[in-house]
Scaffold this motif. Structure first.
Motif, PDB file in Angstrom:
ATOM      1  N   ASP A  49      45.838 159.830  85.888  1.00  0.00           N
ATOM      2  CA  ASP A  49      44.176 160.554  86.368  1.00  0.00           C
ATOM      3  C   ASP A  49      43.777 160.834  87.433  1.00  0.00           C
ATOM      4  N   TYR A  50      44.319 160.038  88.693  1.00  0.00           N
ATOM      5  CA  TYR A  50      43.710 160.212  89.863  1.00  0.00           C
ATOM      6  C   TYR A  50      43.520 161.669  90.322  1.00  0.00           C
ATOM      7  N   PRO A  51      44.322 162.496  90.138  1.00  0.00           N
ATOM      8  CA  PRO A  51      44.080 164.039  90.613  1.00  0.00           C
ATOM      9  C   PRO A  51      42.787 164.685  90.002  1.00  0.00           C
ATOM     10  N   THR A  52      42.568 164.192  88.549  1.00  0.00           N
ATOM     11  CA  THR A  52      41.578 164.799  87.895  1.00  0.00           C
ATOM     12  C   THR A  52      40.183 164.277  88.175  1.00  0.00           C
ATOM     13  N   LEU A  53      40.316 162.860  88.567  1.00  0.00           N
ATOM     14  CA  LEU A  53      39.064 162.155  88.827  1.00  0.00           C
ATOM     15  C   LEU A  53      38.481 162.237  90.356  1.00  0.00           C
ATOM     16  N   VAL A  54      39.186 163.339  91.031  1.00  0.00           N
ATOM     17  CA  VAL A  54      38.554 163.107  92.501  1.00  0.00           C
ATOM     18  C   VAL A  54      37.447 163.922  92.556  1.00  0.00           C
ATOM     19  N   THR A  55      37.021 164.752  91.480  1.00  0.00           N
ATOM     20  CA  THR A  55      35.604 165.674  91.552  1.00  0.00           C
ATOM     21  C   THR A  55      34.755 165.051  90.364  1.00  0.00           C
ATOM     22  N   TRP A  56      33.498 165.216  90.395  1.00  0.00           N
ATOM     23  CA  TRP A  56      32.529 165.029  89.307  1.00  0.00           C
ATOM     24  C   TRP A  56      33.075 165.808  88.040  1.00  0.00           C
ATOM     25  N   ASP A  57      33.308 167.034  88.412  1.00  0.00           N
ATOM     26  CA  ASP A  57      33.707 167.988  87.175  1.00  0.00           C
ATOM     27  C   ASP A  57      35.037 167.457  86.485  1.00  0.00           C
TER      28      ASP A  57
END
Length: 76
Positions: A49-57
């Motif tokens: 999930d880390y790549p997805t969680l790098v932004t608020w969006d």
């Protein structure tokens, strides 16, 4: 986020911009952020999930997407 980056200013924060870059989080800070997000949301978050969680969006998409999938599974 205040727990990970005390004094962080969210004014004018672009929800599509990297949180790591904006708040100058190192790997340990980011891991603490993900752990706090998992704890507060009650969701399991993994390295995948880390790549997805790098932004608020990305955070919103991941958490809302999982909630939507769970709701569909219960109703369908």
């Amino acid at each position: 986020m205040q727990r990970v980056v005390p004094g962080a200013d969210f004014t004018g924060l672009d929800p599509g911009v990297s949180l790591r870059d904006t708040f100058e989080m190192d790997s340990l800070d980011f891991l603490e952020f993900v752990e706090a997000l998992a704890e507060l949301s009650g969701r399991e978050l993994t390295e995948d999930d880390y790549p997805t969680l790098v932004t608020w969006d990305g955070c919103a998409a991941r958490l809302v997407g999982e909630a939507h999938t769970s709701a569909q599974g219960r109703s369908g």
